[in-house]
Design an enzyme around this catalytic site. Structure first.
Site, short mmCIF file in Angstrom:
data_model
loop_
_atom_site.label_atom_id
_atom_site.label_comp_id
_atom_site.label_asym_id
_atom_site.label_seq_id
_atom_site.Cartn_x
_atom_site.Cartn_y
_atom_site.Cartn_z
N HIS A 130 0.83 -1.22 0.00
CA HIS A 130 0.00 0.00 0.00
C HIS A 130 0.85 1.26 0.00
O HIS A 130 0.40 2.32 0.42
CB HIS A 130 -0.93 -0.01 1.22
CG HIS A 130 -1.88 -1.16 1.22
ND1 HIS A 130 -2.48 -1.64 2.36
CD2 HIS A 130 -2.33 -1.96 0.21
CE1 HIS A 130 -3.27 -2.66 2.06
NE2 HIS A 130 -3.18 -2.89 0.77
N CYS A 160 3.48 21.12 -6.50
CA CYS A 160 4.60 20.60 -7.28
C CYS A 160 5.38 21.77 -7.91
O CYS A 160 4.77 22.68 -8.53
CB CYS A 160 4.03 19.68 -8.37
SG CYS A 160 5.21 19.14 -9.61
N THR A 201 -3.26 -8.32 11.13
CA THR A 201 -4.15 -7.69 10.17
C THR A 201 -5.57 -8.17 10.41
O THR A 201 -5.81 -9.33 10.76
CB THR A 201 -3.74 -7.99 8.70
OG1 THR A 201 -4.60 -7.28 7.81
CG2 THR A 201 -3.79 -9.47 8.37
N SER A 202 -6.55 -7.29 10.19
CA SER A 202 -7.95 -7.68 10.35
C SER A 202 -8.43 -8.49 9.16
O SER A 202 -9.49 -9.10 9.18
CB SER A 202 -8.84 -6.43 10.52
OG SER A 202 -8.65 -5.57 9.40
C1 BV8 Z 1 -7.82 -2.22 -5.40
C2 BV8 Z 1 -2.78 3.03 2.55
C3 BV8 Z 1 -8.66 -2.35 -7.63
C4 BV8 Z 1 -3.34 4.35 2.95
C5 BV8 Z 1 -4.55 1.32 2.61
C6 BV8 Z 1 -12.74 -7.00 -3.37
C7 BV8 Z 1 -13.75 -7.19 -2.44
C8 BV8 Z 1 -14.20 -6.15 -1.63
C9 BV8 Z 1 -13.63 -4.86 -1.76
C10 BV8 Z 1 -12.64 -4.69 -2.67
C11 BV8 Z 1 -12.19 -5.73 -3.47
N1 BV8 Z 1 -11.20 -5.23 -4.27
C12 BV8 Z 1 -11.02 -3.94 -4.02
C13 BV8 Z 1 -11.88 -3.56 -3.05
C14 BV8 Z 1 -11.99 -2.23 -2.50
C15 BV8 Z 1 -10.94 -1.99 -1.40
C16 BV8 Z 1 -11.22 -2.85 -0.18
O1 BV8 Z 1 -10.61 -3.89 0.00
N2 BV8 Z 1 -12.11 -2.38 0.65
C17 BV8 Z 1 -12.38 -3.07 1.90
C18 BV8 Z 1 -12.48 -2.06 3.02
C19 BV8 Z 1 -13.63 -3.90 1.73
N3 BV8 Z 1 -9.62 -2.25 -1.88
C20 BV8 Z 1 -8.99 -1.31 -2.63
O2 BV8 Z 1 -9.52 -0.29 -2.98
C21 BV8 Z 1 -7.56 -1.61 -3.06
N4 BV8 Z 1 -7.43 -1.34 -4.47
O3 BV8 Z 1 -8.15 -3.35 -5.13
O4 BV8 Z 1 -7.87 -1.68 -6.68
C22 BV8 Z 1 -10.12 -2.11 -7.30
C23 BV8 Z 1 -10.54 -0.87 -6.80
C24 BV8 Z 1 -11.92 -0.67 -6.52
C25 BV8 Z 1 -12.85 -1.70 -6.68
C26 BV8 Z 1 -12.41 -2.95 -7.16
C27 BV8 Z 1 -11.05 -3.16 -7.46
C28 BV8 Z 1 -6.58 -0.67 -2.34
C29 BV8 Z 1 -6.52 -1.03 -0.88
C30 BV8 Z 1 -5.39 -0.20 -0.20
C31 BV8 Z 1 -5.98 0.90 0.65
N5 BV8 Z 1 -4.91 1.59 1.39
N6 BV8 Z 1 -3.53 1.96 3.20
C32 BV8 Z 1 -3.15 4.63 4.40
O5 BV8 Z 1 -2.63 3.80 5.16
O6 BV8 Z 1 -3.54 5.75 4.80
S1 BV8 Z 1 -5.31 0.09 3.43
C33 BV8 Z 1 -5.20 0.24 5.13
O7 BV8 Z 1 -5.84 -0.92 5.64
C34 BV8 Z 1 -3.81 0.20 5.73
O8 BV8 Z 1 -2.76 -0.01 4.83
C35 BV8 Z 1 -3.88 -1.03 6.66
O9 BV8 Z 1 -2.68 -1.67 6.85
C36 BV8 Z 1 -4.80 -1.85 5.83
C37 BV8 Z 1 -5.36 -3.09 6.37
O10 BV8 Z 1 -5.76 -2.87 7.69
P1 BV8 Z 1 -4.97 -3.70 8.81
O11 BV8 Z 1 -3.51 -3.60 8.56
O12 BV8 Z 1 -5.53 -5.07 8.86
O13 BV8 Z 1 -5.29 -2.87 10.12
P2 BV8 Z 1 -6.60 -2.96 11.01
O14 BV8 Z 1 -6.60 -1.77 11.91
O15 BV8 Z 1 -7.79 -3.24 10.14
O16 BV8 Z 1 -6.38 -4.28 11.89
C38 BV8 Z 1 -5.34 -4.32 12.82
C39 BV8 Z 1 -5.24 -5.77 13.28
O17 BV8 Z 1 -4.11 -5.89 14.16
C40 BV8 Z 1 -6.44 -6.25 14.06
O18 BV8 Z 1 -6.80 -7.55 13.61
C41 BV8 Z 1 -5.94 -6.33 15.52
O19 BV8 Z 1 -6.55 -7.38 16.24
C42 BV8 Z 1 -4.48 -6.61 15.31
N7 BV8 Z 1 -3.58 -6.14 16.38
C43 BV8 Z 1 -3.66 -4.96 17.07
N8 BV8 Z 1 -2.61 -4.88 17.93
C44 BV8 Z 1 -1.86 -6.01 17.73
C45 BV8 Z 1 -2.48 -6.81 16.75
N9 BV8 Z 1 -1.98 -8.00 16.36
C46 BV8 Z 1 -0.83 -8.41 16.95
N10 BV8 Z 1 -0.18 -7.70 17.89
C47 BV8 Z 1 -0.66 -6.50 18.31
N11 BV8 Z 1 0.00 -5.81 19.27
ZN ZN Z 2 3.65 17.95 -10.88
#
Ligand code: BV8
Ligand code: ZN
Length: 257
Positions: A130, A160, A201-202
């Protein structure tokens, strides 16, 4: 699902068994999420946001639409996270993965995180699915932008110097494609690995969240480390419940005994 084995008091069941599998593995892939940086003080993506940012949906802020609607708001969100990163250090989980990469024949590390804590812990060739919050580029002409000392406190994004377009962080927003070369590399590594370790990751964001199931279908052993079950726990052969900063060093310690 999880293996049953005697576990010492302070570590979750299955650590010794997984350490044995790790020690035998020839090709390992590790996928990390925001949870591995939580113990470094970096807010995870979906944990309840505190204070000012709790009123905003991160999936809107982290999107081209959000940036188009209010570039200043999105810039200030990223600069607050950027300043937080400058004050954070890698934790024992990052360090254990860096040591693991040195101890194993082949370990490919892919992260969903935009921080640079894996690199600062010593991990090499980190695949940023990402993008990175430590790099910036022009939204219009894509030229790299080097932050000035004023930028992190600016209330609107810099422009820019070449084309006058708005500068944005070099991260992948929702609705944007992941970098092709990175996707190819992680896809290939996942299909040929014998052990896939998914940490903190979630398992909600695609296409990264599809990787554990792809590894399993290709014949790899899948291990998850998380505080709680996630959307990918069903894809795991072993679920090690606990903090990444405790479980990963425990795995490494078992491997070294
Ligand atoms: C794309 C950068 C083509 C920015 C981020 C298919 C099905 C459904 C939806 C989609 C699909 N394909 C595409 C989509 C749409 C979308 C998507 O997936 N939406 C979701 C919400 C349903 N995906 C996209 O748009 C991707 N692009 O596929 O392009 C396309 C486009 C549109 C439509 C079709 C196709 C782009 C996705 C990238 C987005 N950018 N980040 C920024 O960071 O500001 S994603 C963002 O979420 C972060 O990078 C983060 O890392 C990532 C995932 O979240 P997690 O890392 O899991 O973090 P979270 O807080 O959720 O969970 C933390 C976990 O840690 C928990 O489980 C917790 O229990 C655990 N934890 C906490 N503490 C600890 C721990 N574990 C261990 N030890 C600890 N101490
Ligand atoms: Zn530019």
């Amino acid at each position: 699902m999880s293996s049953a084995s005697a576990a010492s008091a302070e570590e979750p069941a299955g650590v010794a068994e997984v350490a044995r599998l790790l020690a035998q593995a020839q090709r390992v892939v590790v996928l990390t999420g925001a949870g591995i940086s939580a113990e470094s003080g970096i807010a995870t993506f979906r944990d309840a946001r505190v204070g000012y940012w709790s009123q905003f949906d991160p999936e809107v802020l982290a999107s081209p639409q959000g940036f188009a609607r209010d570039p200043g708001l999105v810039w200030r969100w990223y600069m607050e996270r950027y300043r937080g990163l400058l004050n954070s250090v890698p934790n024992r989980g990052h360090q254990a993965l860096a040591a693991l990469q040195g101890a194993l024949p082949q370990l490919t590390l892919a992260t969903q995180n935009v921080d640079d804590l894996h690199e600062r812990a010593g991990s090499r060739d980190v695949l940023h699915l990402h993008g990175s919050l430590t790099a910036f580029r022009c939204q219009r002409c894509k030229r790299p932008h080097h932050l000035s000392s004023d930028d992190p406190l600016a209330v609107t994004p810099p422009t820019c110097t070449t084309c006058g377009g708005l500068v944005r962080p070099a991260v992948v927003w929702f609705g944007e494609l992941l970098p092709d070369a990175v996707m190819q590399a992680v896809w290939q590594a996942t299909q040929s690995c014998d052990l896939f370790l998914v940490v903190g990751t979630s398992g909600v964001v695609m296409p990264a969240a599809a990787l554990p199931a792809l590894a399993r279908s290709a014949g790899a052993t899948v291990v998850e480390v998380n505080l709680t079950p996630s959307e990918v726990t069903g894809d795991a052969h072993h679920f090690l419940q606990g903090k990444a900063g405790d479980v990963l060093p425990a795995l490494l310690a078992h491997m070294q005994t």
